[in-house]
Design a protein around this motif. Structure first.
Motif, PDB file in Angstrom:
ATOM      1  N   ALA A 247      28.215 -24.922   0.586  1.00 44.11           N
ATOM      2  CA  ALA A 247      29.273 -23.941   0.803  1.00 44.11           C
ATOM      3  C   ALA A 247      28.812 -22.754   1.635  1.00 44.11           C
ATOM      4  O   ALA A 247      29.633 -22.022   2.177  1.00 44.11           O
ATOM      5  CB  ALA A 247      29.809 -23.431  -0.545  1.00 44.11           C
ATOM      6  N   SER A 248      27.491 -22.535   1.745  1.00 48.95           N
ATOM      7  CA  SER A 248      26.977 -21.418   2.530  1.00 48.95           C
ATOM      8  C   SER A 248      27.227 -21.653   4.007  1.00 48.95           C
ATOM      9  O   SER A 248      26.954 -22.737   4.530  1.00 48.95           O
ATOM     10  CB  SER A 248      25.469 -21.254   2.293  1.00 48.95           C
ATOM     11  N   SER A 249      27.713 -20.639   4.695  1.00 50.61           N
ATOM     12  CA  SER A 249      27.962 -20.773   6.130  1.00 50.61           C
ATOM     13  C   SER A 249      26.664 -20.996   6.888  1.00 50.61           C
ATOM     14  O   SER A 249      26.656 -21.669   7.935  1.00 50.61           O
ATOM     15  CB  SER A 249      28.679 -19.520   6.647  1.00 50.61           C
ATOM     16  N   PHE A 250      25.556 -20.464   6.406  1.00 53.73           N
ATOM     17  CA  PHE A 250      24.273 -20.624   7.085  1.00 53.73           C
ATOM     18  C   PHE A 250      23.823 -22.075   7.139  1.00 53.73           C
ATOM     19  O   PHE A 250      23.294 -22.546   8.149  1.00 53.73           O
ATOM     20  CB  PHE A 250      23.214 -19.768   6.384  1.00 53.73           C
ATOM     21  N   PHE A 251      24.054 -22.833   6.069  1.00 54.38           N
ATOM     22  CA  PHE A 251      23.593 -24.218   6.022  1.00 54.38           C
ATOM     23  C   PHE A 251      24.534 -25.182   6.745  1.00 54.38           C
ATOM     24  O   PHE A 251      24.232 -26.361   6.858  1.00 54.38           O
ATOM     25  CB  PHE A 251      23.412 -24.663   4.569  1.00 54.38           C
ATOM     26  N   ALA A 252      25.653 -24.680   7.250  1.00 54.11           N
ATOM     27  CA  ALA A 252      26.584 -25.548   7.963  1.00 54.11           C
ATOM     28  C   ALA A 252      26.138 -25.804   9.400  1.00 54.11           C
ATOM     29  O   ALA A 252      26.418 -26.862   9.959  1.00 54.11           O
ATOM     30  CB  ALA A 252      27.980 -24.947   7.958  1.00 54.11           C
ATOM     31  N   ASN A 253      25.438 -24.822  10.024  1.00 59.15           N
ATOM     32  CA  ASN A 253      25.037 -24.954  11.424  1.00 59.15           C
ATOM     33  C   ASN A 253      23.788 -24.142  11.711  1.00 59.15           C
ATOM     34  O   ASN A 253      23.441 -23.215  10.980  1.00 59.15           O
ATOM     35  CB  ASN A 253      26.161 -24.489  12.365  1.00 59.15           C
ATOM     36  N   ASN A 254      23.140 -24.483  12.820  1.00 62.47           N
ATOM     37  CA  ASN A 254      22.038 -23.689  13.333  1.00 62.47           C
ATOM     38  C   ASN A 254      22.603 -22.382  13.874  1.00 62.47           C
ATOM     39  O   ASN A 254      23.389 -22.392  14.829  1.00 62.47           O
ATOM     40  CB  ASN A 254      21.320 -24.463  14.441  1.00 62.47           C
ATOM     41  N   PRO A 255      22.248 -21.221  13.302  1.00 62.10           N
ATOM     42  CA  PRO A 255      22.891 -19.957  13.709  1.00 62.10           C
ATOM     43  C   PRO A 255      22.526 -19.501  15.116  1.00 62.10           C
ATOM     44  O   PRO A 255      23.205 -18.626  15.671  1.00 62.10           O
ATOM     45  CB  PRO A 255      22.383 -18.960  12.661  1.00 62.10           C
ATOM     46  N   LEU A 256      21.470 -20.084  15.716  1.00 68.19           N
ATOM     47  CA  LEU A 256      21.113 -19.730  17.088  1.00 68.19           C
ATOM     48  C   LEU A 256      21.837 -20.607  18.102  1.00 68.19           C
ATOM     49  O   LEU A 256      22.091 -20.174  19.228  1.00 68.19           O
ATOM     50  CB  LEU A 256      19.594 -19.849  17.287  1.00 68.19           C
TER      51      LEU A 256
ATOM     52  N   TRP B  84      15.012 -21.819  10.617  1.00 74.28           N
ATOM     53  CA  TRP B  84      14.657 -23.139  10.071  1.00 74.28           C
ATOM     54  C   TRP B  84      15.420 -23.383   8.780  1.00 74.28           C
ATOM     55  O   TRP B  84      15.764 -22.453   8.043  1.00 74.28           O
ATOM     56  CB  TRP B  84      13.152 -23.268   9.842  1.00 74.28           C
ATOM     57  N   VAL B  85      15.685 -24.664   8.525  1.00 68.48           N
ATOM     58  CA  VAL B  85      16.345 -25.115   7.294  1.00 68.48           C
ATOM     59  C   VAL B  85      15.756 -26.463   6.925  1.00 68.48           C
ATOM     60  O   VAL B  85      15.524 -27.310   7.804  1.00 68.48           O
ATOM     61  CB  VAL B  85      17.874 -25.256   7.475  1.00 68.48           C
ATOM     62  N   ILE B  86      15.539 -26.665   5.668  1.00 68.03           N
ATOM     63  CA  ILE B  86      15.151 -27.979   5.157  1.00 68.03           C
ATOM     64  C   ILE B  86      15.921 -28.227   3.864  1.00 68.03           C
ATOM     65  O   ILE B  86      16.149 -27.287   3.083  1.00 68.03           O
ATOM     66  CB  ILE B  86      13.627 -28.077   4.923  1.00 68.03           C
ATOM     67  N   GLY B  87      16.340 -29.461   3.658  1.00 70.38           N
ATOM     68  CA  GLY B  87      17.129 -29.749   2.464  1.00 70.38           C
ATOM     69  C   GLY B  87      17.126 -31.220   2.113  1.00 70.38           C
ATOM     70  O   GLY B  87      16.586 -32.060   2.847  1.00 70.38           O
ATOM     71  N   MET B  88      17.741 -31.526   1.001  1.00 65.69           N
ATOM     72  CA  MET B  88      17.819 -32.896   0.518  1.00 65.69           C
ATOM     73  C   MET B  88      19.099 -33.068  -0.282  1.00 65.69           C
ATOM     74  O   MET B  88      19.665 -32.107  -0.810  1.00 65.69           O
ATOM     75  CB  MET B  88      16.617 -33.233  -0.374  1.00 65.69           C
ATOM     76  N   THR B  89      19.573 -34.317  -0.360  1.00 61.47           N
ATOM     77  CA  THR B  89      20.715 -34.664  -1.201  1.00 61.47           C
ATOM     78  C   THR B  89      20.398 -35.921  -1.989  1.00 61.47           C
ATOM     79  O   THR B  89      19.663 -36.802  -1.508  1.00 61.47           O
ATOM     80  CB  THR B  89      21.987 -34.897  -0.375  1.00 61.47           C
ATOM     81  N   VAL B  90      20.946 -36.002  -3.188  1.00 63.31           N
ATOM     82  CA  VAL B  90      20.791 -37.171  -4.054  1.00 63.31           C
ATOM     83  C   VAL B  90      22.177 -37.577  -4.538  1.00 63.31           C
ATOM     84  O   VAL B  90      22.922 -36.745  -5.065  1.00 63.31           O
ATOM     85  CB  VAL B  90      19.876 -36.883  -5.263  1.00 63.31           C
TER      86      VAL B  90
ATOM     87  N   VAL C 211      24.068 -34.281  -5.450  1.00 62.57           N
ATOM     88  CA  VAL C 211      23.275 -33.088  -5.714  1.00 62.57           C
ATOM     89  C   VAL C 211      22.640 -32.659  -4.400  1.00 62.57           C
ATOM     90  O   VAL C 211      22.099 -33.491  -3.657  1.00 62.57           O
ATOM     91  CB  VAL C 211      22.181 -33.360  -6.755  1.00 62.57           C
ATOM     92  N   GLY C 212      22.723 -31.369  -4.090  1.00 67.81           N
ATOM     93  CA  GLY C 212      22.150 -30.869  -2.845  1.00 67.81           C
ATOM     94  C   GLY C 212      21.275 -29.653  -3.078  1.00 67.81           C
ATOM     95  O   GLY C 212      21.603 -28.778  -3.889  1.00 67.81           O
ATOM     96  N   LEU C 213      20.140 -29.593  -2.354  1.00 63.00           N
ATOM     97  CA  LEU C 213      19.228 -28.449  -2.379  1.00 63.00           C
ATOM     98  C   LEU C 213      18.888 -28.101  -0.939  1.00 63.00           C
ATOM     99  O   LEU C 213      18.589 -28.991  -0.135  1.00 63.00           O
ATOM    100  CB  LEU C 213      17.945 -28.772  -3.151  1.00 63.00           C
ATOM    101  N   ALA C 214      18.916 -26.804  -0.603  1.00 63.33           N
ATOM    102  CA  ALA C 214      18.579 -26.383   0.753  1.00 63.33           C
ATOM    103  C   ALA C 214      17.904 -25.020   0.724  1.00 63.33           C
ATOM    104  O   ALA C 214      18.248 -24.153  -0.092  1.00 63.33           O
ATOM    105  CB  ALA C 214      19.822 -26.337   1.637  1.00 63.33           C
TER     106      ALA C 214
ATOM    107  N   GLU D 157      20.344 -22.596  -1.702  1.00 67.66           N
ATOM    108  CA  GLU D 157      21.570 -23.063  -2.359  1.00 67.66           C
ATOM    109  C   GLU D 157      21.306 -24.380  -3.063  1.00 67.66           C
ATOM    110  O   GLU D 157      20.608 -25.257  -2.529  1.00 67.66           O
ATOM    111  CB  GLU D 157      22.717 -23.250  -1.371  1.00 67.66           C
ATOM    112  N   ALA D 158      21.875 -24.523  -4.253  1.00 66.26           N
ATOM    113  CA  ALA D 158      21.844 -25.778  -5.007  1.00 66.26           C
ATOM    114  C   ALA D 158      23.253 -26.040  -5.526  1.00 66.26           C
ATOM    115  O   ALA D 158      23.931 -25.117  -5.998  1.00 66.26           O
ATOM    116  CB  ALA D 158      20.861 -25.690  -6.170  1.00 66.26           C
ATOM    117  N   TYR D 159      23.684 -27.291  -5.448  1.00 61.97           N
ATOM    118  CA  TYR D 159      25.034 -27.614  -5.912  1.00 61.97           C
ATOM    119  C   TYR D 159      25.050 -29.008  -6.531  1.00 61.97           C
ATOM    120  O   TYR D 159      24.174 -29.842  -6.292  1.00 61.97           O
ATOM    121  CB  TYR D 159      26.049 -27.534  -4.771  1.00 61.97           C
ATOM    122  N   TYR D 160      26.072 -29.230  -7.343  1.00 63.80           N
ATOM    123  CA  TYR D 160      26.340 -30.545  -7.929  1.00 63.80           C
ATOM    124  C   TYR D 160      27.831 -30.813  -7.759  1.00 63.80           C
ATOM    125  O   TYR D 160      28.666 -30.082  -8.297  1.00 63.80           O
ATOM    126  CB  TYR D 160      25.958 -30.581  -9.410  1.00 63.80           C
TER     127      TYR D 160
END
Length: 520
Positions: free
Chosen positions: A310-319, A440-446, A456-459, A478-481
């Motif tokens: 849901a975070s706008s930052f994790f939706a796209n590369n801000p640069l 930079w961003v790194i994340g995972m989903t299960v 489940v998402g972590l970023a 951010e973490a979500y389920y």
């Protein structure tokens, strides 16, 4: 008892049709692959002469309904491993009947003619009459089975009729209420209950209506209406208390919290563009209102604030996707080329003030971007990006890397990297800037954790890493389920944390949110 159903059920039981017979014009087609095209009596049974010229067919030496003397004669297309093999054997041993053609083929997929079907029914009835006096008990058992088959097929037929009637009513209603013969209407409403540090509990909403129109079947006119309640969240309020350089409405880059904040309570057109084929493997999009995020920097695990983070930052590369262009949208064009299945190239140009005669198409604010996407396979995709922009007096050039990797059906990882140059006098911040920020961003989903269909998402990431802006570096987490309540409603609790908001050394802002999305 309906004689037509009895005949069809009886013939089904004797091997003419194991499950049912479908009529099509002048032929009778079998519903299942192994159907018997005829019933011929074996040599040890003398058939009773048939006197009805409408249904009787006298076999001859050349007649395809001639007698076959043994099951082995059908060895060309009936094997012991076939599912109908035991049924055919039973017909021989129990009734002295055999089905097939003189050339040794069973031809289970062949359609029956009406003449063949009538002759087969006649022979089956004659056989039952003969056996009435020979094996009364067995015949009664067979008749009972036929009655059960008739009843079962009758219930299925009634059920199918009811479903067909219901579908007819639904289709009539849909045709009556359809918006347009060429336009498809979809919609989405997002509602979020949120609270956090140094804030009060709020409800943030956003509703979008999408109209997708096609005139030729290969083109599309996309129109989106958007309305919200102008809500805000704890992270947004933390940035507002500062200069809001890196918030959801950030002046330099988007490093904010909930993507749904500050949506105008008055309905407005957010998207309006037309896409069409411009050549072989080439697609063109032009529009008065489009956003760069809809065409570049896609990532299936972190790109849609209504389905994943849901975070706008994790939706796209801000640069790469410049916030001051992307969030309000603008006029522009996009060119997409697909030279092969693995490679895709995109180029776009968007300007935010095209309607202003003092600004025009090529003045501040604008963004031009290119992207090269390569899919090693359907699970591993890499994108290289480059953006130039002029926003609020600042000249920007940025390069980016976007990756997604689905390791298996349940587990996936993703990441983004970027580096840029920001140079010039920013008239909104009223200061000269000479920055080389990184992101930079790194994340995972299960997927399918506890609840089938859940995610489940972590970023973790930093939107604007530079020593020349502020006295610290903002970090977002951010973490979500998320899981589906039904086909139209998803539910998702989540936790968001921002340290050093706006690159200002201060307390950590934490925020919880419960998101519900209704899609139709």
């Amino acid at each position: 008892m309906n004689i037509q159903n009895w005949l069809i059920g009886g013939v089904s039981y004797l091997g003419i049709s194991c499950l049912g017979i479908g009529w099509h014009g002048d032929t009778v087609e079998a519903v299942v692959p192994m159907q018997s095209p005829l019933v011929a009596q074996a040599a040890d049974y003398e058939p009773t002469p048939c006197s009805d010229p409408l249904i009787c067919v006298e076999p001859s030496d050349d007649d395809p309904m001639a007698q076959i003397q043994s099951l082995e004669s059908l060895s060309q297309d009936v094997q012991p491993t076939d599912w109908a093999y035991q049924t055919l054997r039973s017909l021989i041993e129990r009734y002295g009947l055999l089905v097939g053609f003189p050339d040794g083929r069973f031809q289970g997929n062949r359609a029956l003619t009406r003449n063949e079907f009538a002759a087969a029914v006649s022979q089956a009835l004659e056989l039952l009459r003969e056996r009435t006096g020979v094996d009364q008990e067995q015949v009664q058992e067979d008749l009972a089975t036929l009655e059960q088959l008739q009843q079962a097929y009758g219930e299925i037929a009634n059920d199918l009729q009811q479903r067909a009637t219901q579908l007819d009513r639904q289709l009539a209603q849909q045709e009556h209420q359809q918006f347009s013969t060429t336009t498809k209407l979809t919609g989405q409403t997002v509602g979020v209950l949120t609270d956090g540090d140094q804030a009060v509990g709020t409800i943030v909403t956003r509703t979008r209506l999408n109209f997708l129109t096609s005139f030729t079947g290969q083109d599309s006119l996309y129109t989106q209406l958007e309305v919200g309640n102008n809500g805000n969240d704890a992270i947004g309020q933390a940035h507002d208390r500062r200069q809001n350089r890196l918030g959801t409405k950030g002046l330099l880059a988007d490093g904010g919290g909930l993507d749904y904040v500050a949506v105008n309570p008055q309905a407005q057109i957010r998207k309006l563009y037309y896409s069409f084929p411009a050549g072989t493997n080439l697609n063109m999009t032009i529009g008065a209102r489009l956003s760069p995020r809809d065409f570049i920097d896609y990532n299936r695990f972190a790109n849609d604030s209504a389905t994943n983070f849901a975070s706008s930052f994790f939706a796209n590369n801000p640069l790469i996707v410049q916030n001051q262009i992307d969030r309000p949208g603008g006029a522009g064009a996009v060119l997409t080329w697909y030279p092969n299945q693995s490679l895709t190239m995109r180029a776009l140009y968007v300007t935010a003030d095209a309607e202003d005669p003092q600004q025009g198409l090529f003045a501040d604010k604008f963004q031009g971007s290119t992207e090269l996407e390569y899919a090693f396979n359907k699970n591993l995709v890499v994108r290289l990006q480059y953006t130039i922009a002029k926003i609020n007096g600042i000249s920007i050039s940025a390069g980016g890397l976007n990756t997604e990797w689905a390791l298996n059906r349940q587990f996936a990882v993703f990441g983004r990297l970027g580096i840029a140059g920001y140079h010039g006098f920013n008239d909104r911040l009223d200061r000269d800037l000479d920055l080389t920020p990184k992101t930079w961003v790194i994340g995972m989903t299960v997927r399918n954790l506890v609840i089938p269909g859940s995610t489940v998402g972590l970023a973790l990431g930093q939107p604007f890493v530079t020593s020349d802006l502020g006295n610290a570096t903002q970090t977002n987490f951010e973490a979500y389920y998320s899981f589906l309540i039904n086909d139209n409603i998803s539910f998702s609790p989540r936790l968001m944390i921002v340290t050093n908001p706006d690159n200002d050394r201060s307390s950590t802002i934490w925020e919880w949110a419960i998101r519900m999305v209704y899609t139709f």
